[in-house]
Design an enzyme around this catalytic site. Structure first.
Site, short mmCIF file in Angstrom:
data_model
loop_
_atom_site.label_atom_id
_atom_site.label_comp_id
_atom_site.label_asym_id
_atom_site.label_seq_id
_atom_site.Cartn_x
_atom_site.Cartn_y
_atom_site.Cartn_z
CE LYS A 19 0.77 1.27 4.48
NZ LYS A 19 1.58 2.47 4.82
N PRO A 102 10.02 -4.31 0.32
CG PRO A 102 10.28 -1.99 0.16
CD PRO A 102 9.61 -3.16 -0.51
N GLY A 108 3.81 -1.45 4.03
CA GLY A 108 2.90 -2.39 4.70
C GLY A 108 3.16 -3.85 4.42
CG ASP A 144 -0.66 -0.15 8.68
OD1 ASP A 144 -1.41 0.69 9.20
OD2 ASP A 144 0.47 0.12 8.22
#
Length: 290
Positions: A19, A102, A108, A144
């Site tokens: 995201k 990464p 996220g 998240d």
């Protein structure tokens, strides 16, 4: 369900999309220390993928080594064990995580991996939890995680758990990884962080009103890591609208939006080689449909 390989015993190449925070405003802080925020979370088609194989002995294990992520603390393993405990399932799983996103990049990745794990194993183990129950479970793993189970682009409030579905424009993004790892707690605990941005309304974003759509965490991250500032400044030369180039989440990835794939590719070809970079298309929904 997604188009990846799915049987009653296994689900291969399950997508865990990234995201981007199209903006991120810190509007306050609760007494328990959690920060109140407003943001728009945008799903993109850059993904990790996970393979799941059901076990009958209840054992849960990750089948591959990932640098810097010990298996006991991996959100994927924690998610699987949380679902197993909550549902009282007698099944286990062999899990292979193909890491493409990464770590410490603000996109996220770990939260998305956990969400995909909950969704996939809920199906494979036949736990029977609905979306709302999975989102509540996911919140125990991180703020998240519910967003990725929610599965739609969202206007986000609270500590990240209050979600309203939002339709976002079709865009392509150039994303740069500056090569630094930004621990989220370091950013949120910084004395320099402003925590009093005036709240906006979802209609402000939808109507593209004249609001400064910024990332309140960006200034702190740039002060700590000059390479983030360098990447943002480099992208600014290609901005269509002022402020398009910005950091996502608590960093370190930075991005800029473009109207089509060709425009994004032209910029991608110019990115200095000492940075890792890629393009991604905006998604309107998660590839896994519950």
């Amino acid at each position: 369900m997604s188009t990846s390989s799915l049987t009653k015993r296994q689900w291969l190449a399950c997508p865990a999309p990234a995201k981007l925070n199209l903006f991120l405003h810190i509007t306050g802080r609760r007494e328990d220390g959690y920060h109140l925020l407003q943001s728009v979370f945008q799903l993109i088609d850059r993904c990790d993928t996970l393979d799941f194989q059901v076990r009958d002995d209840g054992h849960i294990q990750r089948m591959n080594h990932i640098d810097g992520v010990p298996e006991p603390t991996d959100l994927v393993i924690r998610a699987a064990r949380l679902l197993q405990s909550h549902s009282k399932s007698t099944y286990g799983a062999d899990i292979y995580l193909h890491k493409n996103l990464p770590m410490g990049g603000g996109v996220g990745g770990g939260s998305s991996d956990a969400a995909t794990t909950l969704m996939a194993l809920n199906h494979l183990w036949q736990c029977g939890l609905d979306q709302a129950q999975l989102m509540q479970l996911g919140l125990q793993l991180g703020a998240d995680v519910p967003f990725f189970i929610f599965g739609q682009n969202a206007f986000v409030e609270g500590i990240g758990e209050q979600l309203q579905a939002i339709t976002t424009p079709v865009k392509w993004f150039v994303v740069i990884e500056p090569g630094v790892h930004v621990p989220t707690p370091t950013i949120f605990s910084a004395k320099e962080l402003t925590r009093d941005t005036k709240p906006v309304r979802i209609t402000d974003f939808s109507n593209a009103a004249k609001v400064e759509w910024k990332n309140d965490l960006q200034a702190v991250a740039c002060a700590l890591h000059s390479e983030i500032a360098n990447a943002i400044n480099w992208l600014k030369q290609y901005e269509i609208n002022q402020g398009d180039a910005k950091m996502t989440g608590s960093g370190s990835c930075v991005f800029c939006a473009f109207p089509n794939e060709d425009a994004a590719k032209k910029v991608l070809q110019q990115v200095p080689h000492h940075w890792t970079s890629w393009i991604a298309k905006a998604l309107q929904q998660h590839p896994i449909i519950l």
